[in-house]
Design a protein around this motif. Structure first.
Motif, PDB file in Angstrom:
ATOM      1  N   SER A   9       0.852  -1.193   0.000  1.00 55.86           N
ATOM      2  CA  SER A   9       0.000   0.000   0.000  1.00 55.86           C
ATOM      3  C   SER A   9       0.888   1.243   0.000  1.00 55.86           C
ATOM      4  O   SER A   9       2.052   1.206   0.413  1.00 55.86           O
ATOM      5  N   TRP A  10       0.305   2.350  -0.435  1.00 55.76           N
ATOM      6  CA  TRP A  10       1.068   3.602  -0.450  1.00 55.76           C
ATOM      7  C   TRP A  10       1.457   4.001   0.966  1.00 55.76           C
ATOM      8  O   TRP A  10       2.512   4.601   1.168  1.00 55.76           O
ATOM      9  N   LYS A  11       0.610   3.660   1.948  1.00 56.49           N
ATOM     10  CA  LYS A  11       0.933   4.003   3.337  1.00 56.49           C
ATOM     11  C   LYS A  11       2.177   3.260   3.807  1.00 56.49           C
ATOM     12  O   LYS A  11       3.037   3.832   4.481  1.00 56.49           O
ATOM     13  N   LYS A  12       2.263   1.988   3.458  1.00 55.55           N
ATOM     14  CA  LYS A  12       3.425   1.202   3.866  1.00 55.55           C
ATOM     15  C   LYS A  12       4.702   1.769   3.242  1.00 55.55           C
ATOM     16  O   LYS A  12       5.722   1.922   3.922  1.00 55.55           O
ATOM     17  N   VAL A  13       4.648   2.074   1.956  1.00 52.31           N
ATOM     18  CA  VAL A  13       5.809   2.641   1.267  1.00 52.31           C
ATOM     19  C   VAL A  13       6.162   3.997   1.880  1.00 52.31           C
ATOM     20  O   VAL A  13       7.333   4.277   2.149  1.00 52.31           O
ATOM     21  N   PHE A  14       5.152   4.829   2.120  1.00 52.88           N
ATOM     22  CA  PHE A  14       5.396   6.153   2.688  1.00 52.88           C
ATOM     23  C   PHE A  14       6.115   6.048   4.031  1.00 52.88           C
ATOM     24  O   PHE A  14       7.153   6.683   4.238  1.00 52.88           O
TER      25      PHE A  14
END
Length: 120
Positions: A59-64
């Motif tokens: 997810s974008w949250k994990k990458v962020f």
């Protein structure tokens, strides 16, 4: 092998290169001005965010948050290296780069999805 495998290799090499450059004492790296420094942070983290997102189905949250932690860890480590110092502005530039990379990966995924749907 699939493209994601090669993407993971690119991300790994990128992390190694960025870590090396970030933790090398300034005496061995040519001097750069502040604007160039922030641009390099933005480009490095945009590259990492885009390639990480496209190479792993995270997810974008994990990458962020992963890249935010990585950037903060680099800044913390730099505070103990001669000629280097931690900077909150560097973390801000990292965050800008992360968002740019996430945006680019989203655009690329949508483009790829649309190009696969069209009859050829």
């Amino acid at each position: 092998m699939n493209p994601q495998f090669y993407g993971k290799i690119v991300v790994t090499v990128g992390v190694i290169a960025i870590t090396y450059l970030a933790l090398t004492p300034h005496a061995t790296i040519p001097s750069i001005d502040q604007a160039n420094d922030k641009l390099k942070h933005i480009l490095a983290f945009a590259f990492l965010a885009c390639t990480t997102t496209l190479s792993w189905n995270w997810s974008w949250k994990k990458v962020f948050f992963l890249l935010l932690f990585y950037g903060a860890a680099i800044e913390l480590a730099q505070s103990g290296i001669a000629g280097r110092h931690a900077s909150g502005y560097d973390i801000v530039a990292d965050v800008v780069g992360i968002f740019v990379g996430l945006l680019l990966s989203t655009i690329f995924r949508k483009w790829r999805l649309n190009s696969q749907k069209k009859p050829q």
